[in-house]
Design a protein around this motif. Sequence first.
Motif, mmCIF file in Angstrom:
data_model
loop_
_atom_site.group_PDB
_atom_site.id
_atom_site.type_symbol
_atom_site.label_atom_id
_atom_site.label_comp_id
_atom_site.label_asym_id
_atom_site.label_seq_id
_atom_site.Cartn_x
_atom_site.Cartn_y
_atom_site.Cartn_z
ATOM 1 N N TYR A 1 -6.349 -4.728 2.090
ATOM 2 C CA TYR A 1 -5.054 -5.354 1.819
ATOM 3 C C TYR A 1 -5.005 -5.864 0.386
ATOM 4 O O TYR A 1 -3.993 -5.718 -0.300
ATOM 5 C CB TYR A 1 -4.785 -6.533 2.754
ATOM 6 N N TYR B 1 -4.675 -3.061 -1.999
ATOM 7 C CA TYR B 1 -3.321 -2.506 -1.926
ATOM 8 C C TYR B 1 -2.342 -3.387 -2.706
ATOM 9 O O TYR B 1 -1.504 -2.894 -3.468
ATOM 10 C CB TYR B 1 -2.913 -2.386 -0.467
ATOM 11 N N VAL C 1 2.831 -9.430 6.438
ATOM 12 C CA VAL C 1 1.383 -9.570 6.602
ATOM 13 C C VAL C 1 1.032 -9.770 8.075
ATOM 14 O O VAL C 1 0.069 -9.170 8.582
ATOM 15 C CB VAL C 1 0.849 -10.741 5.749
ATOM 16 N N ALA D 1 1.327 -6.461 9.830
ATOM 17 C CA ALA D 1 0.213 -5.584 9.463
ATOM 18 C C ALA D 1 -1.047 -5.974 10.222
ATOM 19 O O ALA D 1 -1.784 -5.109 10.736
ATOM 20 C CB ALA D 1 -0.028 -5.642 7.953
ATOM 21 N N CYS D 2 -1.316 -7.266 10.310
ATOM 22 C CA CYS D 2 -2.505 -7.730 11.031
ATOM 23 C C CYS D 2 -2.398 -7.428 12.517
ATOM 24 O O CYS D 2 -3.398 -7.065 13.162
ATOM 25 C CB CYS D 2 -2.712 -9.224 10.797
ATOM 26 N N CYS E 1 -3.193 -3.827 12.969
ATOM 27 C CA CYS E 1 -4.633 -3.624 12.834
ATOM 28 C C CYS E 1 -5.359 -4.042 14.116
ATOM 29 O O CYS E 1 -6.230 -3.327 14.612
ATOM 30 C CB CYS E 1 -5.153 -4.420 11.640
#
Length: 274
Positions: free
Chosen positions: A177, A180, A256, A259-260, A263
């Motif tokens: 991350y 990125y 964020v 995204a987590c 994941c």
Amino acid sequence: MNKTLAFLGSGNMASAIGRGLAARGSSLQLCFYDVTPAKAQALAGEVGGAAAASLAEAARADVLLLAVKPQNMAGLLADLAPLLENTNGKLILTIAAGLPLAWYEQRLPAGLALVRAMPNTSAAVGAAISGLMAGRLATAGDKSLAEQVFAAVGRFIWLDERDIHALTAVSGSGPAYYYYFTEALAAAGAKLGLAPQVAELLARQTAIGVGRLLENQPDVPLAELRRQVTSKGGTTAAALAAFAAEDAGGGLPGLVEEACRACARRSEEMAEEL
């Protein structure tokens, strides 16, 4: 007598841990085994350890660190389990992603102490954060040994295995991350007119500087560090307002979080697939 640590697998993470232990002058005697003997021999020569001629030889170590890819772990354990019958006081460490402690318990002889670890790629520069999870039979001494191993590549934290997917989302995959974001920051600088190499240098060094400040001020809340560089009505405040804008897909915090969550979901799926 000093305990012996055998690495089963000589990939990037095993190499980082081996180098870290050697650099710290660890009392552990290091041994390396790999199905490609030249890899184990090269790593042993670099860090001052020994290369095991066979899996049976490596299995005699006090501590075994299983460092093969998850898809190769079942094959390794099928070969390793018979070598560990009737052994006492041995500690098994594993750094394979996606495989829970119960998975190992089903494939290894009863009575072995287990510790599962998830370091991240910053182990290569001694700046990892490793999540450690103790198996049912791991004693205080076993945990201390595990701490000695993973302290060689950075910091560690003990947690319950049920938190592994959140750990993966934050620190396991976290380095990507930051790369990125730094990549995006450099690209934005280039679009604002900077030469691409200049924009990348600025973005990289800014990330390095922030990392050092975070390390040197561990007791200062993150929000306070942010406020210290944000003047009311100033340039930084304008940028942060854009990051937080709801019309930008919920803003950076929401992005964020999503995204987590993605994941963590994938981590759960991979555990079931393996």
